[in-house]
Structures are given as structure tokens and as C-alpha cells.
Design a protein around this motif. Structure first.
Motif, PDB file in Angstrom:
ATOM      1  N   GLN A   1      13.510  35.300  -6.461  1.00 27.13           N
ATOM      2  CA  GLN A   1      14.590  36.294  -6.429  1.00 27.13           C
ATOM      3  C   GLN A   1      15.104  36.533  -7.847  1.00 27.13           C
ATOM      4  O   GLN A   1      16.266  36.815  -8.049  1.00 27.13           O
ATOM      5  CB  GLN A   1      15.723  35.793  -5.522  1.00 27.13           C
ATOM      6  CG  GLN A   1      15.281  35.627  -4.080  1.00 27.13           C
ATOM      7  CD  GLN A   1      16.330  34.961  -3.213  1.00 27.13           C
ATOM      8  OE1 GLN A   1      17.200  34.242  -3.709  1.00 27.13           O
ATOM      9  NE2 GLN A   1      16.245  35.169  -1.910  1.00 27.13           N
TER      10      GLN A   1
ATOM     11  N   ASP B   1      16.863  30.296  -2.370  1.00 21.33           N
ATOM     12  CA  ASP B   1      18.085  30.698  -3.078  1.00 21.33           C
ATOM     13  C   ASP B   1      18.395  29.653  -4.151  1.00 21.33           C
ATOM     14  O   ASP B   1      18.832  28.543  -3.847  1.00 21.33           O
ATOM     15  CB  ASP B   1      19.231  30.806  -2.059  1.00 21.33           C
ATOM     16  CG  ASP B   1      20.549  31.158  -2.737  1.00 21.33           C
ATOM     17  OD1 ASP B   1      20.547  31.372  -3.966  1.00 21.33           O
ATOM     18  OD2 ASP B   1      21.562  31.210  -2.025  1.00 21.33           O
ATOM     19  N   ARG B   2      18.150  30.008  -5.410  1.00 23.38           N
ATOM     20  CA  ARG B   2      18.306  29.036  -6.507  1.00 23.38           C
ATOM     21  C   ARG B   2      19.773  28.709  -6.787  1.00 23.38           C
ATOM     22  O   ARG B   2      20.062  27.779  -7.537  1.00 23.38           O
ATOM     23  CB  ARG B   2      17.649  29.533  -7.804  1.00 23.38           C
ATOM     24  CG  ARG B   2      16.233  30.039  -7.660  1.00 23.38           C
ATOM     25  CD  ARG B   2      15.279  28.983  -7.175  1.00 23.38           C
ATOM     26  NE  ARG B   2      14.936  28.009  -8.178  1.00 23.38           N
ATOM     27  CZ  ARG B   2      14.097  26.986  -7.977  1.00 23.38           C
ATOM     28  NH1 ARG B   2      13.522  26.819  -6.808  1.00 23.38           N
ATOM     29  NH2 ARG B   2      13.843  26.130  -8.930  1.00 23.38           N
ATOM     30  N   SER B   3      20.700  29.493  -6.217  1.00 19.27           N
ATOM     31  CA  SER B   3      22.113  29.187  -6.453  1.00 19.27           C
ATOM     32  C   SER B   3      22.617  28.160  -5.427  1.00 19.27           C
ATOM     33  O   SER B   3      23.735  27.670  -5.527  1.00 19.27           O
ATOM     34  CB  SER B   3      22.954  30.459  -6.354  1.00 19.27           C
ATOM     35  OG  SER B   3      22.892  30.949  -5.027  1.00 19.27           O
ATOM     36  N   ASN B   4      21.771  27.853  -4.455  1.00 18.98           N
ATOM     37  CA  ASN B   4      22.142  26.902  -3.409  1.00 18.98           C
ATOM     38  C   ASN B   4      22.254  25.493  -4.003  1.00 18.98           C
ATOM     39  O   ASN B   4      21.282  24.959  -4.521  1.00 18.98           O
ATOM     40  CB  ASN B   4      21.022  26.977  -2.340  1.00 18.98           C
ATOM     41  CG  ASN B   4      21.163  25.939  -1.261  1.00 18.98           C
ATOM     42  OD1 ASN B   4      22.036  25.077  -1.317  1.00 18.98           O
ATOM     43  ND2 ASN B   4      20.294  26.009  -0.279  1.00 18.98           N
TER      44      ASN B   4
ATOM     45  N   ASP C   1      17.495  25.333   2.198  1.00 19.51           N
ATOM     46  CA  ASP C   1      17.052  26.603   1.626  1.00 19.51           C
ATOM     47  C   ASP C   1      16.509  26.337   0.226  1.00 19.51           C
ATOM     48  O   ASP C   1      17.253  25.927  -0.663  1.00 19.51           O
ATOM     49  CB  ASP C   1      18.250  27.566   1.563  1.00 19.51           C
ATOM     50  CG  ASP C   1      17.863  28.931   1.044  1.00 19.51           C
ATOM     51  OD1 ASP C   1      16.714  29.094   0.572  1.00 19.51           O
ATOM     52  OD2 ASP C   1      18.709  29.836   1.100  1.00 19.51           O
TER      53      ASP C   1
END
Ligand SMILES: N[C@@H](CCC(=O)N[C@@H](CS)C(=O)NCC(=O)O)C(=O)O
Length: 198
Positions: A116, A35-38, A32
Motif C-alpha cells: 500500500q 497495513d504497515r501502520s498496524n 493484519d
């Protein structure tokens, strides 16, 4: 071979497109990239940047960076010239793509289609401006030429095509670049061509 891949990524698409031309079957593991928190733990130890594409060879060796992967897979095929000067010209376009196109068209596309998070509008307009400048250079080179190097379809065309053919998703119309538009259609007509969503 196993490709750490992201379906929306133009950089990964370059690898899938060349593999399709070469008839190479790639096992694909999806990452992914939206989603930058991934934390992308699956890429730990494979690519210090924890970005895709990453190619894992059958013997376990690992290669990151789309341009490097294209150079490796194309070796000995018709998608890279034998002549050292023409190979260097191919490399010239791989560098151009990484310095002038991907960081501008690719980032503008990311901001418009996938971001996002809030970003300053100036960031988008500066990326689009730099992307248009690169397209002007590409237009000048492609005027009167079929392909980027020596009139032969090569990994230079594959790399440059990835983000250019999706320029509309970056908020840029290719109609203003007629030679580029013609070349985009020619690339899409090559045997073994696949779309990014395939
Ligand atoms: N220069 C690298 C760029 C790779 C890259 O930016 N990959 C993106 C997807 S297109 C990615 O993994 N993004 C996730 C992140 O940066 O955290 C290449 O050409 O392979």
C-alpha cells in the motif's frame, strides 16, 4: 495451541500445513500484515519482531519463526528424519528458504499483491532476479529427485513449498522450472494437504 496467524502469509501457511498433516487443531488469531501502520500490539511480548507466525503452546511457552515452529511440531513425526545427518539436511533447506526464497519471492509477492506504498521498480526487479536464481538452484537439486531430502516428504518440502508454489504471485512463471513444477504438484498431492486459503 494458539497460532498468531495471517491468512495471506506464506510463513504462517507453513505452520498450518504441517498442523493439518499432523492432525493438530490450532486456534487462530488473525494479524493484519498488510497495513504497515498496524502496531500489532497483540504480538507485544511474544515476538520481539512483532511478526507472525507465533505459536503459543498449551503451557504458555511461545515460539516464533516459521522454521523453528516446524522443527518443534514435527519432532517425533514422519515429517523430520531421525538420522542426524538427514535432519541437518532438512535444516539446510530451512535456512535456504529463509535466506534465498522468502526474502526474494515473498517480498516480490508482497510488493505486487499487497503493498500500500510506492516502491522503486528496481526493488521489485532485484527481488525477482534473486528469486529466479534461487529457483535455478532448486531446479538443479530437484532434477531426478521426488523430494528435497532422502526422497521423503518432510518439513523441508513444506517450508520451501510455501512461497515457491505461489511464484506466479511474485511475477515468476514456474513453467521455466519443470522439476520444481512437478515437485509442487507432488507436494499438493500429499495426504492432509491444505491450500493457503483454507
Ligand atoms: N523469518 C520469519 C519471517 C516472519 C514474517 O516476515 N512475517 C510477516 C508475515 S509473512 C509479518 O509478520 N509481517 C509483518 C511485519 O513485518 O511487520 C518467519 O519465517 O517466521
Amino acid at each position: 495451541m494458539l497460532l498468531h496467524d495471517a491468512p495471506v502469509s506464506g510463513n504462517c501457511y507453513k505452520v498450518r500445513l504441517l498442523a493439518s498433516h499432523l492432525g493438530i487443531e490450532l486456534e487462530r488469531v488473525e494479524t493484519d500484515v498488510i497495513d504497515r501502520s498496524n502496531p500489532r500490539e497483540s504480538l507485544n511480548g511474544l515476538n520481539p519482531m512483532r511478526q507472525v507466525p507465533v505459536l503459543v503452546l498449551d503451557d504458555g511457552r511461545v515460539l516464533a519463526e516459521s522454521g523453528a515452529i516446524l522443527l518443534y511440531l514435527a519432532e517425533g513425526s514422519g515429517y523430520i528424519p531421525d538420522d542426524p545427518f538427514h535432519r541437518a539436511q532438512v535444516t539446510q533447506w530451512l535456512f535456504f528458504e529463509q535466506h534465498e526464497l522468502e526474502p526474494n519471492l515473498g517480498v516480490a509477492r508482497f510488493l505486487l499483491q499487497f503493498a500500500q506504498f510506492e516502491y522503486p521498480p528496481r526493488l521489485l526487479s532485484s527481488k525477482q532476479h534473486a528469486g529466479r536464481e534461487a529457483l535455478v538452484a532448486l531446479e538443479a537439486h530437484l532434477t531426478g529427485r521426488r523430494f528435497l531430502v532422502e526422497e521423503e516428504y518432510s518439513i523441508a518440502d513444506i517450508a520451501v513449498y510455501a512461497y515457491v508454489h505461489m511464484a506466479q504471485e511474485s511475477g515468476i512463471e514456474l513453467i521455466d522450472y519443470p522439476a520444481v513444477l512437478e515437485w509442487v504438484l507432488l507436494v499438493a498431492a500429499q495426504p492432509g494437504h491444505i491450500r493457503i486459503s483454507q
